[in-house]
Each structure stands twice: as C-alpha cells, then as structure tokens.
Design a protein around this motif. Structure first.
Motif, PDB file in Angstrom:
ATOM      1  N   UNK A 200       0.804  -1.218   0.000  1.00 17.91           N
ATOM      2  CA  UNK A 200       0.000   0.000   0.000  1.00 17.91           C
ATOM      3  C   UNK A 200       0.843   1.277   0.000  1.00 17.91           C
ATOM      4  N   UNK A 201       2.131   1.155  -0.183  1.00 17.82           N
ATOM      5  CA  UNK A 201       2.992   2.334  -0.070  1.00 17.82           C
ATOM      6  C   UNK A 201       2.754   3.365  -1.157  1.00 17.82           C
ATOM      7  N   UNK A 202       2.132   2.972  -2.253  1.00 21.92           N
ATOM      8  CA  UNK A 202       1.907   3.909  -3.343  1.00 21.92           C
ATOM      9  C   UNK A 202       0.595   4.670  -3.219  1.00 21.92           C
ATOM     10  N   UNK A 203      -0.190   4.383  -2.201  1.00 17.40           N
ATOM     11  CA  UNK A 203      -1.518   4.990  -2.148  1.00 17.40           C
ATOM     12  C   UNK A 203      -1.727   5.756  -0.850  1.00 17.40           C
ATOM     13  N   UNK A 204      -1.919   7.058  -0.967  1.00 11.99           N
ATOM     14  CA  UNK A 204      -2.193   7.920   0.178  1.00 11.99           C
ATOM     15  C   UNK A 204      -3.679   7.877   0.507  1.00 11.99           C
ATOM     16  N   UNK A 205      -3.994   8.107   1.767  1.00 11.62           N
ATOM     17  CA  UNK A 205      -5.383   8.229   2.161  1.00 11.62           C
ATOM     18  C   UNK A 205      -6.018   6.954   2.692  1.00 11.62           C
ATOM     19  N   UNK A 206      -5.259   5.880   2.749  1.00  5.53           N
ATOM     20  CA  UNK A 206      -5.794   4.640   3.317  1.00  5.53           C
ATOM     21  C   UNK A 206      -5.672   4.677   4.831  1.00  5.53           C
ATOM     22  N   UNK A 207      -6.600   4.044   5.535  1.00  3.00           N
ATOM     23  CA  UNK A 207      -6.442   3.962   6.993  1.00  3.00           C
ATOM     24  C   UNK A 207      -5.117   3.275   7.345  1.00  3.00           C
ATOM     25  N   UNK A 208      -4.481   3.758   8.389  1.00  3.87           N
ATOM     26  CA  UNK A 208      -3.199   3.173   8.821  1.00  3.87           C
ATOM     27  C   UNK A 208      -3.392   1.784   9.425  1.00  3.87           C
ATOM     28  N   UNK A 209      -4.533   1.555  10.050  1.00  2.00           N
ATOM     29  CA  UNK A 209      -4.850   0.260  10.640  1.00  2.00           C
ATOM     30  C   UNK A 209      -5.192  -0.724   9.514  1.00  2.00           C
TER      31      UNK A 209
END
Length: 173
Positions: free
Chosen positions: A37-46
């Motif tokens: 998921x390192x390429x996508x901003x805005x995802x929940x951290x959990x």
C-alpha cells in the motif's frame, strides 16, 4: 450477475469468482504489508480498517452494478492470490472503465497480475463494454505500470485521482 464481473471466468492458472466476506482474512496480509500500500495515500493506517474499507467498497460496487474486483483463485491450490476486475470509475469528470488489480505480496512476480488483467481486457472487448479501458496507477508504482504496458496499454495522461498523482494507462478497442 452484475454486468462487469468476470465470475466463473478463468485463465490458464486462475479462476475468477466474486469476493465473499470469508475472503477477508486471506486478503488482510495485503494491507499488513507496507509495500502493498505504499503507493496509495489516504488509506487507513490500521490494516484491519483498510481491508474493511476495501471490502465495503467491493460489495457496494456489486450492489450498484459498478463492476468490481473478482477474487483470483489459483487453480492448482485453490488459494486466493489476488483480486482483479473491471471497475466503473470517475476520472477527471469522465466515466471510465478501469482494469484494477492487486496481488498478495507472497505471489508477486509470478505473472498473475498480467494474466488477470489481460483476461479483463479481453472480456471487456468481447462484450463491447467500452471503446477503451484504463488502468489508474500511482506514478511511482513501476511494477503495475509494467503490467499495463505488457497488457497493450499506453500512457495516456497524468492526473490526480483521490488525491494521488497517477498515470492513466489506456488501451483502445
């Protein structure tokens, strides 16, 4: 069956079926691996919240006939290796049909993303769903860009999508 789903389709190594709630635990490692998921901003951290958000969106798409991700099941072992599908998307105020794909990290570099994406492209063309299909790929996600190029797509434009810088790869039928 919703219009854009590839349910019951298959490739040489993969079976396509709808994602079901019991796939959650098998898909969770995707969200637990920071490389996924390192390429996508805005995802929940959990990771659990991120996975639940993704599953909620998958089932919402099914319900509203907006395409959706299919579970990719490896024929040889009957295990979930990824998700891939045709998704109705809004990009720069235009409705597009996207080929989306994600593979569990333990199955990277085995050709599953290309195999599934190629099947989606062929299926969309055979059913005349659109004059072209796209893939929305973060500008830093080189592995996914290579899949799009191998799938016969070209870099059409660069834009912002959900607050992320992305390349839009396209193939015209």
């Amino acid at each position: 069956m919703p219009k854009y789903l590839l349910e019951h389709q298959e490739t040489e190594r993969l079976l396509f079926r709808k994602v079901v709630p019991k796939d959650f635990d098998s898909w969770l490692p995707f969200h637990k691996n920071p490389e996924s998921t390192r390429f996508w901003e805005g995802l929940p951290k959990d990771p659990i919240k991120a996975c639940q958000q993704q599953f909620d969106r998958i089932f919402e798409r099914y319900e509203h006939d907006l395409g959706g991700m299919n579970a990719l099941i490896l024929k040889e072992t009957d295990e979930l290796v990824g998700i891939c599908g045709l998704l109705v998307q809004e990009v720069d105020k235009k409705t597009e049909l996207e080929i989306g794909y994600s593979i569990l990290p333990e199955h990277w570099r085995k050709g599953y993303a290309f195999e599934a994406a190629f099947k989606c492209k062929t299926y969309a063309k055979q059913h005349a769903f659109a004059e072209s299909v796209i893939s929305i790929i973060h500008i830093a996600n080189i592995p996914s860009q290579k899949v799009a190029l191998k799938n016969g797509m070209f870099l059409d434009t660069t834009t912002q999508y959900k607050e992320n810088p992305v390349h839009i790869y396209r193939v015209v039928f």
